[in-house]
Design an enzyme around this catalytic site. Structure first.
Site, PDB file in Angstrom:
ATOM      1  N   ARG A  84       0.433  -7.816   0.421  1.00 50.34           N
ATOM      2  CA  ARG A  84      -0.423  -7.003   1.285  1.00 50.34           C
ATOM      3  C   ARG A  84      -1.859  -7.471   1.084  1.00 50.34           C
ATOM      4  O   ARG A  84      -2.376  -7.463  -0.037  1.00 50.34           O
ATOM      5  CB  ARG A  84      -0.311  -5.540   0.900  1.00 50.34           C
ATOM      6  CG  ARG A  84      -1.267  -4.708   1.702  1.00 50.34           C
ATOM      7  CD  ARG A  84      -1.375  -3.315   1.159  1.00 50.34           C
ATOM      8  NE  ARG A  84      -2.253  -2.543   2.018  1.00 50.34           N
ATOM      9  CZ  ARG A  84      -3.046  -1.566   1.578  1.00 50.34           C
ATOM     10  NH1 ARG A  84      -3.072  -1.267   0.302  1.00 50.34           N
ATOM     11  NH2 ARG A  84      -3.795  -0.914   2.403  1.00 50.34           N
ATOM     12  N   HIS A 173      -4.382   0.107   7.930  1.00 50.33           N
ATOM     13  CA  HIS A 173      -3.044   0.735   7.942  1.00 50.33           C
ATOM     14  C   HIS A 173      -2.153   0.118   9.019  1.00 50.33           C
ATOM     15  O   HIS A 173      -1.230   0.770   9.527  1.00 50.33           O
ATOM     16  CB  HIS A 173      -3.120   2.257   8.219  1.00 50.33           C
ATOM     17  CG  HIS A 173      -3.724   3.065   7.121  1.00 50.33           C
ATOM     18  ND1 HIS A 173      -4.517   4.167   7.371  1.00 50.33           N
ATOM     19  CD2 HIS A 173      -3.644   2.958   5.780  1.00 50.33           C
ATOM     20  CE1 HIS A 173      -4.911   4.694   6.230  1.00 50.33           C
ATOM     21  NE2 HIS A 173      -4.400   3.981   5.245  1.00 50.33           N
TER      22      HIS A 173
END
Ligand code: AMP
Length: 393
Positions: A84, A173
């Site tokens: 990530r 997000h």
């Protein structure tokens, strides 16, 4: 060769990991190395029998923690690692296999995410050092929102700030908004229509998705813009900064700390950043908690209403994240605050939703927009994007 992807989310003093097989039903090995660099460093996780373990890693750095994580994978060797990465700037519109060029591009973007990108990169470099032959993929929080049109991503600032300094709205997000909007397209007969998504966790953001593409979102240049969060203020008057500096002689660092760490639910309630605690306190009459929860819900409703402008039609809203998945009260209040949208939430379905369940919360079949709760799966999405990226090569 194994088809498992090791998903790594590397922070400045922590590494969250999950080993994910291609078969979505296969059990996951997951855990967290925390307090890295301190004598209290440790690795906590679950083995494949669901038993939890804690392993002291006193003084361990990221490389040593990753080594310990690889040793706890019960001999299941990953075929790839998916990282990530918080900020991909305008450079990355999708996941990218990591090589020297990608590493340089992530470094260049660090100015936009000085707290996150360098920490994310530590995980990449440590994995490279331990397993130089293992393919690694960067999955960016911002990439899903690279489909925004200029009207949604430009600030009304002089052009040079965008042209020369990349100052624009990016959104975050992305893996969560992408996951829940894709999932609802599989579950609802409305398919890939117009959806509003509300990711409500410690960080919170909303997004408008049309035919699987992000049209607009509440976060901007940084994850501070938008709705109220655990300790982040979300939107404030940009004039606040100058006011605090002039009237109270506050430095930029002080203002930054105020808006990121002392505000949001914590600042408003004067009690906690934790929604569970606030709901309980509000129920017992704590005025700060009542105000915090009401402002939180109102600002989400307001943000969803604003984002609906980005959709040619509204098929429904999806709640996700720790609060969105678990707080029936917040879901109900947000829907109540959107009376013009003709939602039809069934209160008993809303309150009966158990932790981890996904489903539609409507009273009955109707023509209006639907209300869904869908537990997010950012790790699963990162593993999927990692696989797709490597298969496409
Ligand atoms: P996340 O960052 O997605 O883990 O979400 C964390 C937030 O979810 C915290 O504010 C928690 O208080 C909130 N949360 C978790 N469970 C519940 C619950 N049952 N009711 C209300 N809020 C919850």
């Amino acid at each position: 060769m194994s088809s498992a992807v090791l998903v790594i989310n590397c922070g400045s003093s922590s590494i969250k990991y999950a080993l994910i097989e291609a078969d979505p039903e296969a059990p996951r090995l997951a855990g967290l190395a925390e307090r890295l660099g301190s004598p209290e460093a440790r690795l906590k996780g679950e083995n494949s029998r669901g038993e939890s373990f804690t392993l002291p890693l006193s003084g361990a750095d990221h490389t040593q923690a990753l080594q310990a994580i690889f040793e706890r994978l019960e001999g299941r060797e990953p075929s790839a690692v998916g990282h990530r990465i918080v900020h991909g700037g305008e450079h990355f519109t999708q996941a990218a296999q990591i090589d020297d060029t990608v590493i340089e591009a992530i470094k260049e973007t660090a100015a936009l995410a000085p707290l996150h990108n360098p920490a994310n990169l530590e995980g990449v470099l440590a994995t490279r050092q331990i397993f130089p032959a293992l393919p690694q993929v960067a999955v960016f929080d911002t990439a899903f929102h690279q489909t925004l049109a200029p009207r949604a991503y430009r600030y009304a600032l002089p052009q040079a700030l965008y042209r020369d300094h990349a100052i624009r709205r990016y959104g975050f997000h992305g893996t969560s908004h992408a996951y829940v909007s894709q999932r609802v397209a599989q579950l609802s007969e409305r398919g890939n229509g117009g959806w509003l998504t509300a990711h409500l966790g410690n960080g919170c953001s909303t997004c408008a998705v049309w035919q699987g593409r992000s049209q607009d979102t509440s976060m901007g240049l940084t994850p501070l813009e938008g709705v109220v969060m655990g300790t982040r203020s979300g939107d404030v008057d940009p004039g606040l900064h100058a006011h605090l500096a002039r009237q109270l002689d506050w430095s930029l660092d002080r203002i930054d700390t105020l808006l990121n760490k002392e505000s949001g639910l914590l600042g408003l309630s004067g009690l906690s950043n934790d929604m569970r605690e606030l709901e309980q306190a509000a129920g017992k009459g704590h005025e700060g908690a009542q105000l915090a929860v009401e402002v939180f819900c109102y600002r989400i409703a307001k943000s969803l209403a604003a984002l609906s402008c980005a959709l040619p039609q509204l098929d429904g809203v999806i709640f996700t994240g720790g609060i969105g998945e678990n707080s029936a009260f917040v879901r109900q209040r947000v829907i109540e605050l959107l009376p013009h949208f003709a939602f039809s939430l069934a209160p008993e379905r809303n309150t009966a939703t158990i932790r981890g369940a996904e489903g539609k919360l409507d009273r009955h079949e109707h023509d209006g927009p639907q209300v869904w709760v869908i537990p997010t799966d950012e790790e699963g999405r990162i593993a999927m994007e990692t696989r797709h990226c490597l298969e496409a090569l």
